[in-house]
Design an enzyme around this catalytic site. Structure first.
Site, PDB file in Angstrom:
ATOM      1  N   PRO A 119      48.662  85.168   1.239  1.00 19.68           N
ATOM      2  CA  PRO A 119      47.286  84.856   0.831  1.00 19.68           C
ATOM      3  C   PRO A 119      47.199  83.412   0.340  1.00 19.68           C
ATOM      4  CG  PRO A 119      48.051  86.906  -0.196  1.00 19.68           C
ATOM      5  CD  PRO A 119      49.245  86.285   0.473  1.00 19.68           C
ATOM      6  N   GLY A 173      48.457  81.029  -5.746  1.00 15.02           N
ATOM      7  CA  GLY A 173      49.730  80.851  -6.457  1.00 15.02           C
ATOM      8  C   GLY A 173      50.935  81.464  -5.780  1.00 15.02           C
ATOM      9  N   GLY A 191      52.390  80.217  -2.983  1.00 14.11           N
ATOM     10  CA  GLY A 191      53.170  79.221  -2.236  1.00 14.11           C
ATOM     11  C   GLY A 191      52.792  79.109  -0.767  1.00 14.11           C
ATOM     12  N   SER A 192      51.520  79.394  -0.433  1.00 15.98           N
ATOM     13  CA  SER A 192      51.141  79.342   0.994  1.00 15.98           C
ATOM     14  C   SER A 192      51.219  77.916   1.542  1.00 15.98           C
ATOM     15  CB  SER A 192      49.735  79.920   1.200  1.00 15.98           C
ATOM     16  OG  SER A 192      48.785  79.144   0.509  1.00 15.98           O
ATOM     17  N   SER A 193      50.826  76.916   0.747  1.00 14.82           N
ATOM     18  CA  SER A 193      50.854  75.548   1.284  1.00 14.82           C
ATOM     19  C   SER A 193      52.290  75.056   1.440  1.00 14.82           C
ATOM     20  CB  SER A 193      50.017  74.592   0.428  1.00 14.82           C
ATOM     21  OG  SER A 193      50.491  74.551  -0.885  1.00 14.82           O
ATOM     22  N   ALA A 194      53.168  75.427   0.505  1.00 17.44           N
ATOM     23  CA  ALA A 194      54.585  75.050   0.642  1.00 17.44           C
ATOM     24  C   ALA A 194      55.191  75.716   1.871  1.00 17.44           C
ATOM     25  CB  ALA A 194      55.362  75.454  -0.612  1.00 17.44           C
ATOM     26  N   ALA A 195      54.874  76.998   2.091  1.00 13.94           N
ATOM     27  CA  ALA A 195      55.479  77.716   3.220  1.00 13.94           C
ATOM     28  C   ALA A 195      55.029  77.118   4.548  1.00 13.94           C
ATOM     29  CB  ALA A 195      55.129  79.206   3.149  1.00 13.94           C
ATOM     30  N   ASP A 200      57.902  75.034  -5.389  1.00 14.29           N
ATOM     31  CA  ASP A 200      57.468  75.869  -4.255  1.00 14.29           C
ATOM     32  C   ASP A 200      58.196  75.481  -2.972  1.00 14.29           C
ATOM     33  OD1 ASP A 200      55.579  76.542  -6.156  1.00 14.29           O
ATOM     34  OD2 ASP A 200      53.915  76.569  -4.730  1.00 14.29           O
TER      35      ASP A 200
HETATM   36  O1  PMV Z   1      49.822  77.532  -8.401  1.00 16.70           O
HETATM   37  P1  PMV Z   1      51.242  77.469  -8.062  1.00 16.70           P
HETATM   38  O2  PMV Z   1      51.921  78.757  -7.803  1.00 16.70           O
HETATM   39  O3  PMV Z   1      51.537  76.471  -7.007  1.00 16.70           O
HETATM   40  O4  PMV Z   1      52.036  77.010  -9.357  1.00 16.70           O
HETATM   41  C1  PMV Z   1      51.818  75.887 -10.089  1.00 16.70           C
HETATM   42  C2  PMV Z   1      52.949  75.755 -11.054  1.00 16.70           C
HETATM   43  C3  PMV Z   1      52.734  74.700 -12.097  1.00 16.70           C
HETATM   44  O5  PMV Z   1      53.879  74.707 -12.942  1.00 16.70           O
HETATM   45  C4  PMV Z   1      51.511  74.966 -12.921  1.00 16.70           C
HETATM   46  C5  PMV Z   1      52.600  73.314 -11.456  1.00 16.70           C
HETATM   47  C6  PMV Z   1      53.842  72.839 -10.767  1.00 16.70           C
HETATM   48  O6  PMV Z   1      53.687  72.027  -9.852  1.00 16.70           O
HETATM   49  O7  PMV Z   1      54.948  73.225 -11.138  1.00 16.70           O
END
Ligand code: PMV
Length: 312
Positions: A84, A88, A90-94, A134
């Site tokens: 999804p 939060g 990690g879709s953009s990292a993946a 991520d």
């Molecule tokens: O929203 P996510 O899952 O990409 O997480 C952000 C995590 C933070 O610690 C708030 C920011 C970061 O880049 O580490």
């Protein structure tokens, strides 16, 4: 002759401990989970996605990833994802890591540490994000510890300006996690900025950041010992500390409360103010039912030992 496509997959992630505090140099732990983004890349005449021009405004991560790989001819890309978006996980990292994995494989240079570094640069360019957690988790898989200091299990180091992060492979037992999506969306960048302001102005917030660092270090010990009860207690404390930092949401509290009778522990995961919570449970079915009854959209996932890989 039609050129052969390369298919690369990268997993999503949840942050188990240390979100937000990691921006201030504290350690953080993320787990790769078995939700996948698959990117296929085929050599082509111009850069396209599904044979349509690759528009950087619509596909910023893909366009930046293509630019980041020097010396490769144009490609046609195709993306499929189970992760999804913008909650939060990690879709953009993946999608970034899978694209880089496919492109580097086409070049004969598939190398997860290099992919992790490039992916961090791409995320940094597109969203100015604050940490490489991520992208390194999507690249390596398993449980990942990010820390300023270097420990056993060291994998690679990422540097940006005067900041540096050591990325480690952390032992973790098999884990089943229940995710609860609040359906509320909030931007990571704005929340990171809000926490920064608060930490600069408020000693209570500074104390919360330091305590999250300790909770994370204790969480690492508990994971390595396979002590899930202790991991769960620390997750609950981390959730409380994140609320102190102002990144909670009533819906996150509601879903966490609903999960707790069936879980070792539960907390918000990622940037907060919406997005997902995560419960560590020995009865995932019961936890998922309770979260759903409280209004969350649930997904039950397992720790994925595998990171970015190419299917041949
Ligand atoms: O929203 P996510 O899952 O990409 O997480 C952000 C995590 C933070 O610690 C708030 C920011 C970061 O880049 O580490």
């Amino acid at each position: 002759m039609v050129a052969a496509a390369v298919r690369a997959s990268a997993p999503g992630k949840v942050i188990l401990f240390g979100e937000h505090a990691v921006v201030f140099g504290e350690p953080a732990v993320a787990l790769a989970v078995d939700l996948w983004t698959v990117v296929s890349a085929t050599p082509a005449g111009v850069n396209t996605i599904d044979h349509t021009t690759l528009d950087a405004a619509l596909w910023p991560y893909l366009a930046a990833a293509v630019r980041a790989v020097a010396g490769l001819g144009p490609v046609d890309l195709h993306v499929e994802s189970q992760i999804p978006m913008a909650v939060g996980l990690g879709s953009s990292a993946a999608v970034t890591v899978a694209t880089l994995g496919a492109l580097r494989h086409l070049q004969g240079a598939f190398d997860p540490p290099a992919i992790a570094r490039l992916a961090f640069e791409v995320e940094h360019e597109v969203q100015g994000r604050a940490s490489p957690i991520d992208t390194s988790t999507a690249a390596h898989g398993g449980a990942i510890l990010v820390d300023r200091r270097r420990h056993r299990g060291f994998l690679w180091r990422i540097e940006k300006g005067d900041r540096r992060w050591n990325i480690h492979d952390l032992y973790a037992p098999d884990l089943t996690l229940v995710l609860g999506n609040t359906g509320v969306r909030a931007g990571t960048g704005a929340l990171v900025a809000k926490v920064k302001q608060q930490v600069e102005a408020d000693p209570i917030a500074q104390k919360a950041i330091r305590r999250i660092g300790e909770v994370t270090r204790e969480g690492v010990e508990a994971l390595m010992a396979g002590d899930l009860a202790r991991v769960g207690r620390l997750m609950i404390e981390d959730h409380r500390l994140l609320n102190t930092l102002g990144v909670g949401h009533p819906m996150l509290d509601r879903l966490v409360e609903a999960a707790l009778p069936h879980s070792y522990g539960a907390k918000l995961t990622g940037a907060g103010a919406g997005g997902n919570m995560v419960a560590l449970s020995d009865d995932p079915e019961a936890a998922a039912k309770a979260i759903a009854a409280a209004g969350g959209e649930t997904l039950t996932v397992r720790l994925s030992r595998q990171g970015v890989h190419v299917e041949t």
